[in-house]
Enzyme design. Sequence first.
Site, PDB file in Angstrom:
ATOM      1  N   ARG A   1      89.447  54.720   3.511  1.00 31.91           N
ATOM      2  CA  ARG A   1      90.183  54.576   2.291  1.00 31.91           C
ATOM      3  C   ARG A   1      89.099  55.108   1.152  1.00 31.91           C
ATOM      4  O   ARG A   1      88.112  54.178   1.186  1.00 31.91           O
ATOM      5  CB  ARG A   1      91.061  53.711   1.832  1.00 31.91           C
ATOM      6  CG  ARG A   1      91.451  53.618   0.401  1.00 31.91           C
ATOM      7  CD  ARG A   1      92.707  52.583  -0.067  1.00 31.91           C
ATOM      8  NE  ARG A   1      94.019  53.108   0.463  1.00 31.91           N
ATOM      9  CZ  ARG A   1      95.080  52.672   0.310  1.00 31.91           C
ATOM     10  NH1 ARG A   1      95.184  51.339  -0.572  1.00 31.91           N
ATOM     11  NH2 ARG A   1      96.263  53.238   0.617  1.00 31.91           N
TER      12      ARG A   1
ATOM     13  N   ARG B   1      98.860  47.054   2.425  1.00 29.82           N
ATOM     14  CA  ARG B   1      99.701  47.363   3.642  1.00 29.82           C
ATOM     15  C   ARG B   1      98.614  48.347   4.407  1.00 29.82           C
ATOM     16  O   ARG B   1      98.780  48.358   5.755  1.00 29.82           O
ATOM     17  CB  ARG B   1     100.939  48.312   3.109  1.00 29.82           C
ATOM     18  CG  ARG B   1     101.910  47.342   2.542  1.00 29.82           C
ATOM     19  CD  ARG B   1     102.428  48.115   1.231  1.00 29.82           C
ATOM     20  NE  ARG B   1     101.669  47.818   0.370  1.00 29.82           N
ATOM     21  CZ  ARG B   1     101.450  46.759  -0.615  1.00 29.82           C
ATOM     22  NH1 ARG B   1     102.493  45.771  -0.222  1.00 29.82           N
ATOM     23  NH2 ARG B   1     100.831  46.645  -1.593  1.00 29.82           N
ATOM     24  N   THR B   2      97.858  49.325   4.101  1.00 29.62           N
ATOM     25  CA  THR B   2      97.527  50.425   4.851  1.00 29.62           C
ATOM     26  C   THR B   2      96.403  49.626   5.993  1.00 29.62           C
ATOM     27  O   THR B   2      96.418  49.847   6.960  1.00 29.62           O
ATOM     28  CB  THR B   2      96.748  51.656   3.933  1.00 29.62           C
ATOM     29  OG1 THR B   2      97.860  51.764   3.060  1.00 29.62           O
ATOM     30  CG2 THR B   2      96.268  52.641   4.928  1.00 29.62           C
TER      31      THR B   2
ATOM     32  N   HIS C   1      97.690  60.827   1.470  1.00 27.99           N
ATOM     33  CA  HIS C   1      97.662  59.441   2.114  1.00 27.99           C
ATOM     34  C   HIS C   1      98.850  59.898   3.391  1.00 27.99           C
ATOM     35  O   HIS C   1     100.147  59.446   3.279  1.00 27.99           O
ATOM     36  CB  HIS C   1      98.373  58.459   1.239  1.00 27.99           C
ATOM     37  CG  HIS C   1      98.263  57.356   1.368  1.00 27.99           C
ATOM     38  ND1 HIS C   1      97.981  56.694   2.718  1.00 27.99           N
ATOM     39  CD2 HIS C   1      98.833  56.020   0.739  1.00 27.99           C
ATOM     40  CE1 HIS C   1      98.071  55.564   2.682  1.00 27.99           C
ATOM     41  NE2 HIS C   1      98.544  55.018   1.593  1.00 27.99           N
TER      42      HIS C   1
HETATM   43  N1   CP Z   1     101.269  51.829   0.264  1.00 29.94           N
HETATM   44  C1   CP Z   1      99.875  51.537   0.215  1.00 29.94           C
HETATM   45  O1   CP Z   1      99.187  52.234   0.401  1.00 29.94           O
HETATM   46  O2   CP Z   1      99.705  50.283  -0.194  1.00 29.94           O
HETATM   47  P1   CP Z   1      98.309  49.504   0.116  1.00 29.94           P
HETATM   48  O3   CP Z   1      97.486  50.054  -1.344  1.00 29.94           O
HETATM   49  O4   CP Z   1      98.496  47.995  -0.348  1.00 29.94           O
HETATM   50  O5   CP Z   1      97.562  50.133   1.317  1.00 29.94           O
END
Ligand code: CP
Length: 311
Positions: free
Chosen positions: A107, A58-59, A135
């Site tokens: 990240r 997602r991010t 986050h």
């Molecule tokens: N919500 C979230 O951070 O998802 P991802 O780890 O897939 O980016």
Amino acid sequence: MSRDAWAGTDVLSILDFSRADIETLLKEASTFADNPKSAKKSLKDEIVATAFFEPSTRTRLSFSAAALRLGAKVIDLSPDVSSVLKGESLADTIRMLDGYSDLIVIRHPSEGAALLASEVATVPVINGGDGSQHHPSQAMLDLFTVKRLMGRIDGLNYAVVGDIRYARSAASLLYGLSKFKPGSVHLISPESLRPRDEVRDTLLKLGLKTDQLANLDDVIADVDVIYLTRIQKERFPDPNEYEKVKGSYRITKSSLARAKKGSIVLHALPRTNELAYEVDSLPSAAYMKQARFGVPVRMALLDLVLGGSTR
Ligand code: CP
């Protein structure tokens, strides 16, 4: 913070932003959410670099989609095929991205990695999640989802459920809520997954009142927002400790039978077994919408930080 004051800002923690700053962001995100495809290509001369040293769907992809929607180009580091594998340091890697792009989204498993990147880079750095506490863009999109679906953030009753010790989405949401006036905030987790002292102390300092419970059932009839978290297996220093708490809670249709009418269930995702797939068909299941809101919220964030709409 006015729109102009966002320009060039590092986004390391939601703690660095005031309620007014967040409201500016949510307002801009709302415009993008109404019609993301018709957004002005305000970042057509910009390059956004993504550097994800931990898995993400997602991010990473919603930042990329957000950048592309605004006309920016995206370059991606892919640590597993980069010179990180030859032993290049994080600082040198960031120096390279600094020379190749106008903004870096990072990240990293280590808390403080985004701060280090911001100290090395001359371009703005956005923390896409580092360690177990920060986050910020997730918290911003969580607040956006609440505002969009419930009409307000203030005055609602929240339950944050599961791994409040290691889930950075939980700590960041609580930090974000501390800028608003929630009705009540219940923390619901096994004893070993209660917030770490540094998070609890920060919340106390910020004046966010919370209570600690073991069972969601005790408050479910009064709660407007149920915020579920995955038990973060990868962050447990001792696998035996994970074994003790894995599967200690699970939301199903029947566990939501007494939930307040009009309440919503959020989850930053990915889910494992804490959230049954059967819940997806309930009107209260809002986590897929929440994930989609990642694009307009990150469009607003990129646009504000890169000063796109002010040009
Ligand atoms: N919500 C979230 O951070 O998802 P991802 O780890 O897939 O980016």
